[in-house]
Design a protein around this motif. Structure first.
Motif, PDB file in Angstrom:
ATOM      1  N   MET A 123     -43.581 -36.666  17.376  1.00 43.83           N
ATOM      2  CA  MET A 123     -42.816 -37.175  16.223  1.00 43.83           C
ATOM      3  C   MET A 123     -41.336 -37.234  16.579  1.00 43.83           C
ATOM      4  O   MET A 123     -40.790 -36.282  17.145  1.00 43.83           O
ATOM      5  CB  MET A 123     -43.021 -36.236  15.029  1.00 43.83           C
ATOM      6  CG  MET A 123     -42.247 -36.640  13.796  1.00 43.83           C
ATOM      7  SD  MET A 123     -42.622 -35.518  12.432  1.00 43.83           S
ATOM      8  CE  MET A 123     -41.569 -36.212  11.196  1.00 43.83           C
ATOM      9  N   THR A 124     -40.668 -38.339  16.274  1.00 46.16           N
ATOM     10  CA  THR A 124     -39.246 -38.490  16.542  1.00 46.16           C
ATOM     11  C   THR A 124     -38.453 -38.208  15.288  1.00 46.16           C
ATOM     12  O   THR A 124     -38.742 -38.720  14.220  1.00 46.16           O
ATOM     13  CB  THR A 124     -38.937 -39.920  17.024  1.00 46.16           C
ATOM     14  OG1 THR A 124     -39.706 -40.174  18.197  1.00 46.16           O
ATOM     15  CG2 THR A 124     -37.472 -40.064  17.337  1.00 46.16           C
ATOM     16  N   ARG A 125     -37.417 -37.385  15.445  1.00 47.52           N
ATOM     17  CA  ARG A 125     -36.555 -37.073  14.307  1.00 47.52           C
ATOM     18  C   ARG A 125     -35.144 -37.561  14.586  1.00 47.52           C
ATOM     19  O   ARG A 125     -34.736 -37.725  15.730  1.00 47.52           O
ATOM     20  CB  ARG A 125     -36.547 -35.552  14.065  1.00 47.52           C
ATOM     21  CG  ARG A 125     -37.924 -34.983  13.784  1.00 47.52           C
ATOM     22  CD  ARG A 125     -37.838 -33.516  13.467  1.00 47.52           C
ATOM     23  NE  ARG A 125     -37.094 -33.327  12.234  1.00 47.52           N
ATOM     24  CZ  ARG A 125     -36.655 -32.137  11.815  1.00 47.52           C
ATOM     25  NH1 ARG A 125     -36.871 -31.071  12.529  1.00 47.52           N
ATOM     26  NH2 ARG A 125     -35.991 -32.024  10.686  1.00 47.52           N
ATOM     27  N   SER A 166     -40.235 -21.890  15.454  1.00 45.16           N
ATOM     28  CA  SER A 166     -40.571 -22.347  16.803  1.00 45.16           C
ATOM     29  C   SER A 166     -41.252 -23.714  16.770  1.00 45.16           C
ATOM     30  O   SER A 166     -41.102 -24.505  17.716  1.00 45.16           O
ATOM     31  CB  SER A 166     -41.463 -21.323  17.514  1.00 45.16           C
ATOM     32  OG  SER A 166     -42.783 -21.321  17.003  1.00 45.16           O
ATOM     33  N   ALA A 167     -41.987 -23.995  15.696  1.00 40.48           N
ATOM     34  CA  ALA A 167     -42.613 -25.320  15.583  1.00 40.48           C
ATOM     35  C   ALA A 167     -41.547 -26.406  15.480  1.00 40.48           C
ATOM     36  O   ALA A 167     -41.705 -27.503  16.041  1.00 40.48           O
ATOM     37  CB  ALA A 167     -43.543 -25.365  14.371  1.00 40.48           C
ATOM     38  N   TYR A 168     -40.463 -26.121  14.776  1.00 40.96           N
ATOM     39  CA  TYR A 168     -39.384 -27.099  14.676  1.00 40.96           C
ATOM     40  C   TYR A 168     -38.657 -27.262  16.013  1.00 40.96           C
ATOM     41  O   TYR A 168     -38.247 -28.374  16.375  1.00 40.96           O
ATOM     42  CB  TYR A 168     -38.413 -26.708  13.569  1.00 40.96           C
ATOM     43  CG  TYR A 168     -38.848 -27.199  12.213  1.00 40.96           C
ATOM     44  CD1 TYR A 168     -38.722 -28.536  11.875  1.00 40.96           C
ATOM     45  CD2 TYR A 168     -39.397 -26.334  11.273  1.00 40.96           C
ATOM     46  CE1 TYR A 168     -39.128 -29.011  10.638  1.00 40.96           C
ATOM     47  CE2 TYR A 168     -39.812 -26.794  10.028  1.00 40.96           C
ATOM     48  CZ  TYR A 168     -39.674 -28.134   9.719  1.00 40.96           C
ATOM     49  OH  TYR A 168     -40.092 -28.603   8.497  1.00 40.96           O
ATOM     50  N   ARG A 201     -39.980 -27.150  18.842  1.00 36.39           N
ATOM     51  CA  ARG A 201     -40.844 -27.947  19.716  1.00 36.39           C
ATOM     52  C   ARG A 201     -40.697 -29.449  19.472  1.00 36.39           C
ATOM     53  O   ARG A 201     -41.065 -30.245  20.333  1.00 36.39           O
ATOM     54  CB  ARG A 201     -42.303 -27.530  19.534  1.00 36.39           C
ATOM     55  CG  ARG A 201     -42.634 -26.155  20.095  1.00 36.39           C
ATOM     56  CD  ARG A 201     -44.125 -25.874  20.032  1.00 36.39           C
ATOM     57  NE  ARG A 201     -44.429 -24.535  20.491  1.00 36.39           N
ATOM     58  CZ  ARG A 201     -44.584 -23.476  19.699  1.00 36.39           C
ATOM     59  NH1 ARG A 201     -44.476 -23.618  18.388  1.00 36.39           N
ATOM     60  NH2 ARG A 201     -44.859 -22.292  20.210  1.00 36.39           N
ATOM     61  N   ILE A 202     -40.210 -29.837  18.289  1.00 36.35           N
ATOM     62  CA  ILE A 202     -39.994 -31.264  18.052  1.00 36.35           C
ATOM     63  C   ILE A 202     -38.516 -31.624  18.160  1.00 36.35           C
ATOM     64  O   ILE A 202     -38.076 -32.663  17.675  1.00 36.35           O
ATOM     65  CB  ILE A 202     -40.577 -31.711  16.694  1.00 36.35           C
ATOM     66  CG1 ILE A 202     -39.945 -30.965  15.508  1.00 36.35           C
ATOM     67  CG2 ILE A 202     -42.080 -31.538  16.679  1.00 36.35           C
ATOM     68  CD1 ILE A 202     -40.335 -31.520  14.155  1.00 36.35           C
ATOM     69  N   GLY A 203     -37.750 -30.723  18.784  1.00 38.95           N
ATOM     70  CA  GLY A 203     -36.361 -31.044  19.089  1.00 38.95           C
ATOM     71  C   GLY A 203     -35.342 -30.611  18.071  1.00 38.95           C
ATOM     72  O   GLY A 203     -34.162 -30.942  18.199  1.00 38.95           O
ATOM     73  N   ALA A 204     -35.750 -29.872  17.050  1.00 40.28           N
ATOM     74  CA  ALA A 204     -34.792 -29.406  16.048  1.00 40.28           C
ATOM     75  C   ALA A 204     -33.959 -28.264  16.607  1.00 40.28           C
ATOM     76  O   ALA A 204     -34.404 -27.506  17.473  1.00 40.28           O
ATOM     77  CB  ALA A 204     -35.511 -28.949  14.792  1.00 40.28           C
ATOM     78  N   HIS A 205     -32.732 -28.148  16.100  1.00 40.73           N
ATOM     79  CA  HIS A 205     -31.891 -26.990  16.411  1.00 40.73           C
ATOM     80  C   HIS A 205     -31.974 -26.023  15.243  1.00 40.73           C
ATOM     81  O   HIS A 205     -31.819 -26.420  14.086  1.00 40.73           O
ATOM     82  CB  HIS A 205     -30.440 -27.400  16.645  1.00 40.73           C
ATOM     83  CG  HIS A 205     -29.565 -26.223  16.966  1.00 40.73           C
ATOM     84  ND1 HIS A 205     -29.685 -25.507  18.137  1.00 40.73           N
ATOM     85  CD2 HIS A 205     -28.586 -25.618  16.245  1.00 40.73           C
ATOM     86  CE1 HIS A 205     -28.805 -24.526  18.139  1.00 40.73           C
ATOM     87  NE2 HIS A 205     -28.124 -24.573  17.002  1.00 40.73           N
ATOM     88  N   VAL A 206     -32.216 -24.772  15.529  1.00 43.70           N
ATOM     89  CA  VAL A 206     -32.397 -23.761  14.492  1.00 43.70           C
ATOM     90  C   VAL A 206     -31.137 -22.918  14.365  1.00 43.70           C
ATOM     91  O   VAL A 206     -30.583 -22.434  15.359  1.00 43.70           O
ATOM     92  CB  VAL A 206     -33.612 -22.858  14.810  1.00 43.70           C
ATOM     93  CG1 VAL A 206     -33.694 -21.680  13.837  1.00 43.70           C
ATOM     94  CG2 VAL A 206     -34.900 -23.671  14.765  1.00 43.70           C
ATOM     95  N   GLU A 212     -44.047 -32.636  10.205  1.00 42.78           N
ATOM     96  CA  GLU A 212     -43.139 -32.075  11.209  1.00 42.78           C
ATOM     97  C   GLU A 212     -43.737 -30.829  11.855  1.00 42.78           C
ATOM     98  O   GLU A 212     -43.729 -30.678  13.083  1.00 42.78           O
ATOM     99  CB  GLU A 212     -41.799 -31.748  10.559  1.00 42.78           C
ATOM    100  CG  GLU A 212     -41.050 -32.975  10.080  1.00 42.78           C
ATOM    101  CD  GLU A 212     -39.834 -32.653   9.250  1.00 42.78           C
ATOM    102  OE1 GLU A 212     -38.996 -33.549   9.075  1.00 42.78           O
ATOM    103  OE2 GLU A 212     -39.715 -31.503   8.763  1.00 42.78           O
ATOM    104  N   LEU A 213     -44.247 -29.934  11.036  1.00 46.78           N
ATOM    105  CA  LEU A 213     -44.801 -28.685  11.564  1.00 46.78           C
ATOM    106  C   LEU A 213     -46.054 -28.936  12.396  1.00 46.78           C
ATOM    107  O   LEU A 213     -46.286 -28.268  13.407  1.00 46.78           O
ATOM    108  CB  LEU A 213     -45.092 -27.720  10.416  1.00 46.78           C
ATOM    109  CG  LEU A 213     -43.843 -27.144   9.738  1.00 46.78           C
ATOM    110  CD1 LEU A 213     -44.200 -26.484   8.408  1.00 46.78           C
ATOM    111  CD2 LEU A 213     -43.154 -26.142  10.659  1.00 46.78           C
ATOM    112  N   SER A 214     -46.847 -29.887  11.970  1.00 49.29           N
ATOM    113  CA  SER A 214     -48.036 -30.243  12.747  1.00 49.29           C
ATOM    114  C   SER A 214     -47.643 -30.773  14.120  1.00 49.29           C
ATOM    115  O   SER A 214     -48.254 -30.419  15.142  1.00 49.29           O
ATOM    116  CB  SER A 214     -48.862 -31.287  11.987  1.00 49.29           C
ATOM    117  OG  SER A 214     -50.008 -31.654  12.718  1.00 49.29           O
TER     118      SER A 214
END
Length: 300
Positions: free
Chosen positions: A1-3, A24-26, A28-33, A162-164
Motif C-alpha cells: 500500500m502506498t501512502r 510496527s505495522a505502520y 512496515r508501510i513506511g510511516a514515521h512513528v 493500512e494495518l493489514s
C-alpha cells in the motif's frame, strides 16, 4: 500500500507491548512513528516474533503540541491510564484525526470522547499476546486467525487497510458490541486469574481454575444479554476452549503489571461487568469476588 509521505506520521500514545506491535505495522508501510511521553525516551522500536526480530527508528517527544496535525493516532495506554494521557489526546484532536483505541473492555468511546473533540474514534479489540521485554521492544505471539477487530465504519476500514498492509491480520465486525463482549469473556478470566496466581495462561487448564473461569464467563454472558448483546452459553465454551489452547508461555498484561508493581486494569474489565450487572439487578458472585481481590492489591 502506498501512502502520502507528507502525511506519513503516526502518533503512538502508550509504547507498551500492544502499542509497539501496532505501531510496527505502520512502520512496515513506511510511516514515521512519534512516541509520546513515557518514562524512558525511545529512539527505536523492535518486535521479535519467533526467530525473527525487526527494528525501526522512531521519534520521541515529551511535548503534546508536537503531535498537533497528525491525523493517525494509536492510543494504547491501559484503560485506567486514559485520564493521564488526556493532554496528548486533546493535542491531537481534530475533525480529520482518527484515534485507534487499543484498550481492553467495552467502554472505549466513553473513556476517550471527553478529550477527543470531533476526532473519529475507532475502538479496537486486540488478540495479540505480547510482552514488552524492555523499553521499545516487544515479544509477539499470535493466537487464532486475526490480530485486531474493528467496527465496520469508514474510518476503521481505512485503518484496517493500512494495518493489514503492515502485517496485522484484521477483521471488520458488523456487530462490534458482541465482539467486544466475547473478548471481555477472555480478559475477565485470563487477566485476573494469572495476576492473582502469578502464573502464566497455563493455569487456566487446571480443573479448579477452569471451573472458576467458566463461572466468571457465564455470569458475564448473562449480563451481556441484559445489555442487549447477543451472547449464548455456547459462546462461553468457545471462548474458554480458545483460552485453554493459547500458545505455551502466554501471559497477560495484568500479570505483567502485578509483577512490576504497577496499578492493575481491573475496573475496565471486571468493574465494567459489575457496574452493568448492578444496572440490571443481576447477582454475579464470582465476578464480585474477583473484583474485591483485585481491588485489595496495592502497587509496590
Amino acid at each position: 500500500m502506498t501512502r502520502n509521505n507528507t502525511e506519513d506520521t503516526v502518533a503512538l500514545i502508550g509504547a507498551g507491548a500492544i502499542g509497539l506491535s501496532i505501531a510496527s505495522a505502520y512502520t512496515r508501510i513506511g510511516a514515521h512513528v512519534v512516541v509520546c511521553g513515557g518514562h524512558t525516551p525511545i529512539e527505536r522500536i523492535s518486535v521479535t516474533e519467533g526467530e525473527q526480530s525487526q527494528s525501526w527508528p522512531v521519534t520521541h517527544t515529551d511535548d503534546p503540541s508536537a503531535i498537533a496535525g497528525i491525523k493517525t493516532v494509536i492510543l494504547a495506554v491501559k484503560a485506567h491510564q486514559t485520564e493521564s494521557a488526556a493532554s496528548w489526546i486533546t493535542a491531537a484532536a481534530s475533525p480529520s484525526t482518527t484515534i485507534l483505541v487499543a484498550q481492553n473492555g467495552i467502554e472505549h468511546a466513553r473513556r476517550v470522547s471527553p478529550h477527543s473533540g470531533e476526532s473519529h474514534i475507532v475502538p479496537a479489540i486486540v488478540y495479540l499476546n505480547v510482552e514488552r521485554t524492555e523499553p521499545g521492544h516487544a515479544l509477539l505471539r499470535r493466537a487464532g486467525d486475526h490480530d485486531l477487530s474493528l467496527p465496520d465504519t469508514p474510518a476503521a476500514r481505512r485503518m484496517a487497510d493500512e494495518l493489514s498492509a503492515g502485517g496485522m491480520r484484521m477483521r471488520l465486525e458488523d456487530d462490534f458490541p458482541r465482539t467486544a463482549w466475547l473478548k471481555l469473556l477472555v480478559n475477565l478470566t485470563a487477566n485476573p486469574l494469572t495476576a492473582l496466581t502469578g502464573r502464566r495462561a497455563e493455569v487456566i487448564r487446571e480443573p479448579g481454575i477452569t471451573e472458576l473461569a467458566r463461572q466468571i464467563m457465564r455470569e458475564a454472558q448473562q449480563v451481556a444479554q441484559a445489555e442487549g448483546v447477543h451472547l449464548e452459553p455456547s459462546d462461553v465454551e468457545t471462548e474458554l476452549d480458545w483460552l485453554m489452547h493459547v500458545p505455551a508461555g502466554s501471559t497477560s498484561s495484568m500479570r505483567q503489571d502485578r509483577l512490576a508493581g504497577k496499578p492493575l486494569e481491573y475496573d475496565a474489565l471486571t468493574g465494567a461487568v459489575v457496574r452493568a450487572a448492578e444496572r440490571h439487578g443481576i447477582d454475579i458472585p464470582a465476578n464480585r469476588m474477583i473484583l474485591a481481590l483485585l481491588a485489595a492489591i496495592r502497587p509496590a
